[in-house]
Design an enzyme around this catalytic site. Sequence first.
Site, PDB file in Angstrom:
ATOM      1  N   LYS A 164       0.280  13.210   6.746  1.00 61.66           N
ATOM      2  CA  LYS A 164       1.331  13.442   5.596  1.00 61.66           C
ATOM      3  C   LYS A 164       0.320  14.743   4.636  1.00 61.66           C
ATOM      4  CE  LYS A 164       5.523  12.157   2.669  1.00 61.66           C
ATOM      5  NZ  LYS A 164       5.546  10.529   1.619  1.00 61.66           N
TER       6      LYS A 164
ATOM      7  N   SER B 221      11.037  10.474   2.783  1.00 67.27           N
ATOM      8  CA  SER B 221       9.919  11.943   2.695  1.00 67.27           C
ATOM      9  C   SER B 221       8.923  12.299   3.727  1.00 67.27           C
ATOM     10  CB  SER B 221       9.684  12.146   1.356  1.00 67.27           C
ATOM     11  OG  SER B 221       8.038  11.055   1.110  1.00 67.27           O
TER      12      SER B 221
ATOM     13  N   SER C  65      10.492   5.996   2.027  1.00 63.73           N
ATOM     14  CA  SER C  65       9.905   6.361   2.832  1.00 63.73           C
ATOM     15  C   SER C  65       9.047   7.187   4.584  1.00 63.73           C
ATOM     16  CB  SER C  65       9.050   7.482   1.889  1.00 63.73           C
ATOM     17  OG  SER C  65       9.364   8.822   1.018  1.00 63.73           O
TER      18      SER C  65
HETATM   19  N1  GLN Z   1      13.746   8.750  -0.887  1.00 63.94           N
HETATM   20  C1  GLN Z   1      12.612   7.903  -2.424  1.00 63.94           C
HETATM   21  C2  GLN Z   1      13.034   9.097  -3.542  1.00 63.94           C
HETATM   22  O1  GLN Z   1      13.547   9.899  -3.214  1.00 63.94           O
HETATM   23  C3  GLN Z   1      12.082   7.606  -1.814  1.00 63.94           C
HETATM   24  C4  GLN Z   1      11.091   8.275  -1.813  1.00 63.94           C
HETATM   25  C5  GLN Z   1      10.156   7.515  -1.317  1.00 63.94           C
HETATM   26  O2  GLN Z   1       9.786   6.350  -0.765  1.00 63.94           O
HETATM   27  N2  GLN Z   1       8.579   8.127  -1.055  1.00 63.94           N
HETATM   28  O3  GLN Z   1      12.331   8.514  -4.448  1.00 63.94           O
END
Ligand code: GLN
Length: 475
Positions: free
Chosen positions: A80, A155, A179
């Site tokens: 990532k 994400s 994420s």
């Molecule tokens: N979707 C969640 C957020 O928007 C989690 C994001 C993540 O785990 N980096 O914060």
Amino acid sequence: MFTLHDLTIKKVHDGLLSKEFSALELAKEFFEYIAYKDKEVGAYLTLDKDGAYVMAEKTDIAIAKGEEIGVLSGVPLAVKDNMLIEGLPATAASKILENYRAAYDATVIEKLKKENAVFLGKTNLDEFAMGSSTENSAFGITKNPHDLKRVPGGSSGGSAAAVAAHMAVAALGSDTGGSIRQPASFCGVVGLKPTYGAVSRYGLIALASSLDQIGPLTKTVEDAAILFNAIRGKDEMDATSVDLNLESGIWNLEKVRKLKIGLPKEYFVAGLDKEVEKAVQNAIDSIKSLKIEFKEISLPHTKYALSCYYIIMPAEASANLARFDGIRYGSRAKKAENLPELYKKTRGEEFGAEARRRIILGTFVLSSGYYDAYYAKAQKVRRLIKNDFDETFKEVDIILTPVAPTPAFKIGEKTEDPLSMYLSDIFTIPVNLAGLPAISIPVKTELPVGFQLIGKPFCEADILSLGQFYEKISI
Ligand code: GLN
């Protein structure tokens, strides 16, 4: 024709040892396949052929010399783009870091380099890991390989899509509120969020430091265990990392049968998508067939988790993102009359809408006069959520839940409505607030859906072992 790209870590290792293919041949095939496939999926932001070939040759030389190689040696991985690999871009999918190159390796990368793993490239994400669909990237949308009209989740959507489309054997993602697990569920791969502190965060571009963890996205639970074991451990560069004698290795069925599983009633509520309900029920039935005991449990403070997260996460994000000021890192606004204007212009122009929204929210909840009402209160609620889990884990060893309320949604479906986007993390966020390990495991369905196993702190072995047995019986 492509024949090697759908292998697991274990199969790559076997193939290298039996000289079916070389690590260099394997890396080359991956890049050819990516050139063909990633045009439609858009999982990668950067490819690093030169670096990958140098690493692959190390494995081939070791094999030619008759040296022993580790299980990750020569295995093509994706990373990532919020983790640092020295010399490569690390954009966090933000314009503000578009031209930034990493000055050092993240600890997880250093560990994997020692194993001679091969890094194919860096994958797309929501800007600074803020989102659930990878639509918040400044550099384009990644599509779900199972249905190109749908999102891959987020994400870590690029990493999940790369593994699902066989453009990497496995990948690293990061998980602050879901994420790793939510994109794993949407793309039909395995995703493990380790216990907070099990894996070093050094070299991970921080979103919310008390919640972030790095973990693997893989094709099998066995592969997740392999990758997790390679990256975990105490690191002096991350004071929150700990060394625990974590159990690894495969358990026998007798030991797995002793595990007790809890089903929290708050997670099986009306509003759960029918497909998800069916898939999770299938997983429960399969596990029951192993003669494992189930029990209904209650996590009463779950209903506050989302609100609590959307105070704590932006508070920490606003502090972490303060360093992107146009002076120390990344892009800088072209014209400004004075320093405050330079800050304002740089941050106003280079951060995307979601990053700006969270900086504003976070700054607000931390400001004097509101701190006690929001931030301090959210910390207390976080404790109550953690207490729920602590109490429950006196009665059961593992908690089984859905990963997300729906399967992958359509591209554009939720972009206008941040709240409905935030809701897709309702079952994953409590786990981060409590710092627990959890894994998303795919159920065989038409559109991918995963179920979640949550473990006691530092008991990754419990969920990985049960997961491996589930996988065996569900094939
Ligand atoms: N979707 C969640 C957020 O928007 C989690 C994001 C993540 O785990 N980096 O914060």
